[in-house]
Each structure stands twice: as C-alpha cells, then as structure tokens.
Design a protein around this motif. Structure first.
Motif, PDB file in Angstrom:
ATOM      1  N   ILE A   1     -55.368 -91.352  -4.115  1.00  0.00           N
ATOM      2  CA  ILE A   1     -55.862 -89.970  -4.104  1.00  0.00           C
ATOM      3  C   ILE A   1     -56.663 -89.706  -2.826  1.00  0.00           C
ATOM      4  O   ILE A   1     -56.481 -88.677  -2.163  1.00  0.00           O
ATOM      5  CB  ILE A   1     -56.721 -89.693  -5.358  1.00  0.00           C
ATOM      6  CG1 ILE A   1     -55.827 -89.719  -6.612  1.00  0.00           C
ATOM      7  CG2 ILE A   1     -57.460 -88.364  -5.257  1.00  0.00           C
ATOM      8  CD1 ILE A   1     -56.574 -89.811  -7.925  1.00  0.00           C
TER       9      ILE A   1
ATOM     10  N   THR B   1     -57.092 -82.218  -6.997  1.00  0.00           N
ATOM     11  CA  THR B   1     -56.302 -83.240  -7.693  1.00  0.00           C
ATOM     12  C   THR B   1     -56.218 -82.893  -9.173  1.00  0.00           C
ATOM     13  O   THR B   1     -57.209 -82.477  -9.769  1.00  0.00           O
ATOM     14  CB  THR B   1     -56.955 -84.634  -7.527  1.00  0.00           C
ATOM     15  OG1 THR B   1     -57.087 -84.926  -6.135  1.00  0.00           O
ATOM     16  CG2 THR B   1     -56.121 -85.714  -8.192  1.00  0.00           C
TER      17      THR B   1
ATOM     18  N   TYR C   1     -55.947 -84.612 -12.478  1.00  0.00           N
ATOM     19  CA  TYR C   1     -56.079 -85.894 -13.192  1.00  0.00           C
ATOM     20  C   TYR C   1     -55.514 -85.738 -14.608  1.00  0.00           C
ATOM     21  O   TYR C   1     -55.881 -84.807 -15.321  1.00  0.00           O
ATOM     22  CB  TYR C   1     -57.549 -86.303 -13.292  1.00  0.00           C
ATOM     23  CG  TYR C   1     -58.168 -86.732 -11.982  1.00  0.00           C
ATOM     24  CD1 TYR C   1     -58.125 -88.060 -11.575  1.00  0.00           C
ATOM     25  CD2 TYR C   1     -58.814 -85.807 -11.161  1.00  0.00           C
ATOM     26  CE1 TYR C   1     -58.708 -88.464 -10.376  1.00  0.00           C
ATOM     27  CE2 TYR C   1     -59.392 -86.197  -9.959  1.00  0.00           C
ATOM     28  CZ  TYR C   1     -59.335 -87.526  -9.579  1.00  0.00           C
ATOM     29  OH  TYR C   1     -59.901 -87.924  -8.389  1.00  0.00           O
TER      30      TYR C   1
ATOM     31  N   ASP D   1     -53.336 -92.127 -11.659  1.00  0.00           N
ATOM     32  CA  ASP D   1     -54.491 -91.535 -10.958  1.00  0.00           C
ATOM     33  C   ASP D   1     -55.267 -92.571 -10.145  1.00  0.00           C
ATOM     34  O   ASP D   1     -56.505 -92.610 -10.179  1.00  0.00           O
ATOM     35  CB  ASP D   1     -55.426 -90.826 -11.946  1.00  0.00           C
ATOM     36  CG  ASP D   1     -54.758 -89.657 -12.659  1.00  0.00           C
ATOM     37  OD1 ASP D   1     -53.694 -89.202 -12.195  1.00  0.00           O
ATOM     38  OD2 ASP D   1     -55.294 -89.200 -13.677  1.00  0.00           O
TER      39      ASP D   1
ATOM     40  N   GLU E   1     -57.334 -94.133  -7.549  1.00  0.00           N
ATOM     41  CA  GLU E   1     -58.314 -93.481  -6.677  1.00  0.00           C
ATOM     42  C   GLU E   1     -58.066 -93.713  -5.178  1.00  0.00           C
ATOM     43  O   GLU E   1     -58.177 -92.769  -4.392  1.00  0.00           O
ATOM     44  CB  GLU E   1     -59.727 -93.910  -7.069  1.00  0.00           C
ATOM     45  CG  GLU E   1     -60.808 -92.882  -6.753  1.00  0.00           C
ATOM     46  CD  GLU E   1     -60.584 -91.501  -7.384  1.00  0.00           C
ATOM     47  OE1 GLU E   1     -60.601 -90.522  -6.625  1.00  0.00           O
ATOM     48  OE2 GLU E   1     -60.383 -91.404  -8.599  1.00  0.00           O
TER      49      GLU E   1
ATOM     50  N   THR F   1     -50.085 -88.669 -11.231  1.00  0.00           N
ATOM     51  CA  THR F   1     -49.877 -89.248 -12.569  1.00  0.00           C
ATOM     52  C   THR F   1     -49.122 -90.571 -12.520  1.00  0.00           C
ATOM     53  O   THR F   1     -49.439 -91.503 -13.263  1.00  0.00           O
ATOM     54  CB  THR F   1     -49.102 -88.263 -13.473  1.00  0.00           C
ATOM     55  OG1 THR F   1     -49.582 -86.936 -13.265  1.00  0.00           O
ATOM     56  CG2 THR F   1     -49.243 -88.636 -14.937  1.00  0.00           C
TER      57      THR F   1
END
Length: 227
Positions: free
Chosen positions: A47, A63, A65, A42, A44, A38
């Motif tokens: 992640i 994950t 989101y 988020d 990418e 967060t």
C-alpha cells in the motif's frame, strides 16, 4: 477505460511508463486515486509503495481496506464513487473475488466502469476485469499439490486472461487454455493492454515485452501479437 497490466515490480519502477499513462488517462489535474489491495490481504508495504508512486505522479491517494476490518457497504460505494482512478493490486485472485462479493465491490466496480472511471490493475488486478483468469491462488494459499486454476472475474473484458505470461510458472498456459471457446489475452510483465470502447491497445514500459491474443480452432492454437 481499463488498463490491465501483466506484471512487473512496481517498487523497482518496472511499470513506471504505464503508471504515468494511467494518471494521464484521468484527464484531471489532481485525480483522486483509489488503491484496492484486497488480493494481498491489504499488505501495508505494498500500500505504501503504490500510494507513494501515485502521489509522486500528482494524485490524491486513498485505500479501500477490506481484509481483517469491518467495513460498511456505504463506505465502499462512497470511496469507489469518489475515485477518478481505481487501481487493483496483485496477490490471491480467488480470495479477492470472494471478499469483493461479500461487500458488493464487484457491483460497485461495474458501475464505476459504466460511469467512465479509469480502472487499472496488475496480475490479480488484471485478471479481475476479464471473464476468468489463469490464477496461482492455490500456490499462494500453500495447499497440498497446488495447481493453476481459472478464477472468474467481473467479465467486463469478454476474454480469458493470463498475466505474467513470460514467467516460467505460466509456461503451461497454452496447454491449460486448450479447447476453450472464448479467446484469451496473455500479457507479459511490463506490458499493459488498454480496453477502451471495445478495442485493444498496448502500452509498454519495456519495448521488448509483448501481449498476445490466443484462440483455438480445428487447426489448434492460434496466437497473434497485439500491437
């Protein structure tokens, strides 16, 4: 158990020994790993980096989101309940805590702690477990005349907190902290503090780095190295 990481570039394996310890702490052969990104809204690439690392360490990754998406609270609770390890990413702490309240992530994480899951995180993902942390959220938001500020966390670890303690931008923390009643834990990059059964332990991916406990008394600032 909470593993609070002061900082370090995950993509450059700067926290690798700590990441391995996080996985081992679950005591599962193929633990369910949940990343909560967060604070980075988020992002990418972040992640992908985290999930690739933890997959390589034997985890099944997922994950949560929460930015720019509509999520049901039941889904949030389900993902957190299914996880053996929950890792919170770095970024904008103030933004993260605000979003978490909207989805009751804060309450779900408190339940996760009480149920014995392994909780971890870096930077903003470290601050969130403490009473409050030294946050650079205003700098990230690019507002005029930004200042470091306290951002309230979940309060599981009953101390104030400063991550990235060895970085130049955090050099003013000792003065910023002056006069506070609660003790503080300051953690340098590539160091993690383990909060387990109301005791602190320290794990490092760089033996030269340190974590400190700070307190104020009539004689001024007291600082001791955690080991």
């Amino acid at each position: 158990m909470i593993i609070a990481i002061g900082g370090g570039e995950v993509s450059q394996n700067q926290t690798y020994e700590i990441d391995k310890f996080i996985v081992e702490s679950s005591r599962k052969e193929k633990p369910n790993f949940l990343f909560i990104p967060t604070a980075s809204k988020d992002a990418e690439p972040y992640i992908k980096t985290i999930n690739a690392l933890y997959q390589s360490l034997g985890c099944k990754t997922d994950t949560l989101y929460l930015s720019d998406v509509e999520v049901k609270r039941e889904e949030v609770n389900q993902k957190i309940e299914c996880a053996d390890i929950i890792y919170v990413g770095g970024g904008n702490t103030a933004y993260m805590m605000k979003v978490w309240k909207e989805y009751a992530v804060d309450k779900a994480l408190l339940r996760a702690y009480k149920s014995g899951k392994v909780l971890a995180g870096l930077s903003a993902g470290s601050i969130c477990w403490f009473i409050a942390g030294h946050s650079d959220s205003e700098f990230i938001e690019d507002i005029e005349n930004p200042k470091h500020k306290w951002v309230k966390g979940l309060g599981i670890i009953p101390y104030l907190h400063c991550p990235h303690y060895d970085e130049p931008e955090r050099a003013g923390f000792d003065e910023f902290y002056s006069g506070q009643v609660a003790d503080a834990i300051a953690i340098e990059n590539q160091v993690a503090v383990i909060w387990d059964d109301y005791e602190f332990n320290v794990i490092k991916s760089n033996p030269l780095k340190k974590a400190y406990r700070l307190s104020w008394s009539d004689t001024g600032l007291n600082k001791t190295v955690l080991s």
